[in-house]
Scaffold this active site. Structure first.
Site, PDB file in Angstrom:
ATOM      1  N   LEU A   1      20.156 -27.255  41.246  1.00 27.15           N
ATOM      2  CA  LEU A   1      22.323 -27.097  41.410  1.00 27.15           C
ATOM      3  C   LEU A   1      22.358 -27.725  42.585  1.00 27.15           C
ATOM      4  O   LEU A   1      21.958 -26.800  43.952  1.00 27.15           O
ATOM      5  CB  LEU A   1      22.365 -26.360  39.998  1.00 27.15           C
ATOM      6  CG  LEU A   1      22.286 -26.347  38.890  1.00 27.15           C
ATOM      7  CD1 LEU A   1      22.837 -25.083  38.673  1.00 27.15           C
ATOM      8  CD2 LEU A   1      22.123 -27.741  38.567  1.00 27.15           C
ATOM      9  N   PRO A   2      23.521 -28.037  42.715  1.00 27.80           N
ATOM     10  CA  PRO A   2      24.307 -28.420  43.839  1.00 27.80           C
ATOM     11  C   PRO A   2      25.151 -27.192  45.142  1.00 27.80           C
ATOM     12  O   PRO A   2      24.721 -27.180  46.322  1.00 27.80           O
ATOM     13  CB  PRO A   2      25.433 -29.074  43.677  1.00 27.80           C
ATOM     14  CG  PRO A   2      24.870 -29.794  42.207  1.00 27.80           C
ATOM     15  CD  PRO A   2      24.171 -29.192  41.597  1.00 27.80           C
TER      16      PRO A   2
ATOM     17  N   LYS B   1      28.251 -27.605  53.268  1.00 31.55           N
ATOM     18  CA  LYS B   1      28.782 -26.817  52.490  1.00 31.55           C
ATOM     19  C   LYS B   1      28.000 -25.179  52.886  1.00 31.55           C
ATOM     20  O   LYS B   1      28.398 -24.242  53.043  1.00 31.55           O
ATOM     21  CB  LYS B   1      27.989 -27.187  50.711  1.00 31.55           C
ATOM     22  CG  LYS B   1      28.279 -26.121  49.816  1.00 31.55           C
ATOM     23  CD  LYS B   1      26.949 -25.500  49.873  1.00 31.55           C
ATOM     24  CE  LYS B   1      25.436 -25.829  49.286  1.00 31.55           C
ATOM     25  NZ  LYS B   1      24.452 -25.895  48.947  1.00 31.55           N
TER      26      LYS B   1
ATOM     27  N   THR C   1      20.599 -23.592  47.034  1.00 31.89           N
ATOM     28  CA  THR C   1      21.606 -22.700  48.223  1.00 31.89           C
ATOM     29  C   THR C   1      22.486 -22.380  48.137  1.00 31.89           C
ATOM     30  O   THR C   1      23.558 -22.900  47.555  1.00 31.89           O
ATOM     31  CB  THR C   1      21.973 -23.761  49.634  1.00 31.89           C
ATOM     32  OG1 THR C   1      20.487 -24.126  49.527  1.00 31.89           O
ATOM     33  CG2 THR C   1      22.161 -22.565  50.703  1.00 31.89           C
TER      34      THR C   1
ATOM     35  N   LYS D   1      18.007 -18.492  53.537  1.00 32.08           N
ATOM     36  CA  LYS D   1      18.018 -19.286  53.870  1.00 32.08           C
ATOM     37  C   LYS D   1      19.987 -19.682  54.144  1.00 32.08           C
ATOM     38  O   LYS D   1      19.660 -20.703  55.280  1.00 32.08           O
ATOM     39  CB  LYS D   1      18.317 -19.792  51.924  1.00 32.08           C
ATOM     40  CG  LYS D   1      18.796 -21.502  52.442  1.00 32.08           C
ATOM     41  CD  LYS D   1      17.382 -22.200  52.639  1.00 32.08           C
ATOM     42  CE  LYS D   1      17.968 -23.763  53.249  1.00 32.08           C
ATOM     43  NZ  LYS D   1      18.008 -24.666  51.913  1.00 32.08           N
TER      44      LYS D   1
END
Length: 310
Positions: A66-67, A255, A111, A186
């Site tokens: 997912l984003p 982001k 992430t 990450k």
């Protein structure tokens, strides 16, 4: 016993992961709000489903791609923006917490943030559902080929049960700690990548102005101590040839840079270089849209050398 895998989010990364697992003979079911994404996955051997209810009823392991962290939380715990089944007349939000059965393993490759992973893991654990945060690197090509890398936050016992699926979908895996640790690693990785793109662009631009070709400069850097993922992968594949088609967007990297800034602030740390890099990425909004490839940040350093029309 054959492990059945469900993949939620069939975009550039999730679709590639689903296809890789199908190629390794796992029964794979895929869910995405996009019909086009479901159709593409079907052509790669994935069985598309029209609702979370159907996917969860069939799956032993569920992979999330997912984003953002907020999407993970909404999907797992519910909320107004959680996905709904195509046939749901009342559009009542569905969630893993409400629908998943005990024994399920959820592997989140998004992430995300360590706080979100720990919050979701704690809530799902009450239902007997295990959660692993395993954000990935390697882009769409790595997802499609099974060569991507993972940094993993998980309990040892849960990781052992998920190992066959993780090994089939990735080339390397590093278990960095308990739940949430994968996202910390990450975020740190992407903070470095954001910095290396800019610092490598400055080095290449300086050398070009001094009469050394970008290709030769990179060859020299990659033989020395200044090499990085930017000089070894990003510049040769997406910058020098002006392709700018890595499959990872400016918006997503912005982001991730923001996640690093937020984490440093939460920890009470002053990181001058990270702050400067974050400012450069934020200022780039003036000329580079979120939809542009993330490697296009180098155009801010030298638009003549790195621009599309150069």
């Amino acid at each position: 016993m054959t492990t059945t895998v469900g993949v939620i989010g069939l975009g550039n990364m999730g679709g590639g992961m689903a296809a890789t697992l199908a190629r390794h003979d796992f029964p794979v079911f895929g869910f995405d709000l996009s019909q086009a994404a479901r159709d593409k996955a079907a052509a790669a051997g994935v069985t598309p489903v029209n609702s979370l209810t159907e996917l969860l009823a069939k799956s032993d392991v569920v992979i999330l791609s997912l984003p953002k962290a907020e999407h993970v939380e909404r999907l797992c715990l519910g909320g107004e923006d959680a996905p709904v089944s195509d046939a749901a007349e009342d559009h009542k939000a569905e969630s893993l917490l409400a629908l998943a059965r005990p024994g399920l393993i959820v592997i989140d490759t998004t992430t995300s943030t360590p706080e979100t992973s720990r919050k979701v893991a704690a809530a799902l654990a009450k239902r007997g559902i295990d959660f692993i945060d395993a954000p990935v690197s390697g882009g769409p090509k790595g997802a499609a080929s099974g060569s991507m890398s993972m940094v993993i936050g998980a309990e040892d016992e849960v990781l052992a049960r998920a190992k066959p699926v993780l090994e089939a979908m990735s080339g390397s895996r590093v278990h960095v700690g308990r739940c949430g640790a994968g996202n910390v690693a990450k975020i740190a990785n992407n903070m470095l990548a954001a910095c290396h793109l800019i610092s490598t662009a400055e080095a290449v631009a300086m050398a070009a102005r001094a009469g050394v070709s970008p290709e030769k400069l990179l060859e020299g850097v990659n033989a020395g101590s200044g090499r990085s993922g930017a000089s070894q992968v990003m510049f040769p594949n997406w910058v020098i040839n002006k392709a700018y088609d890595s499959g990872f967007s400016m918006g997503l990297m912005r982001k991730d840079v923001g996640l690093a800034s937020d984490l440093a602030q939460q920890l009470g740390m002053e990181l001058p270089l990270a702050n400067a890099v974050a400012q450069l990425w934020n200022e780039s909004r003036a000329t580079l849209d979120d939809s542009e490839d993330f490697c296009a940040i180098v155009q801010r350093t030298d638009p003549t050398l790195f621009g599309h029309g150069a």
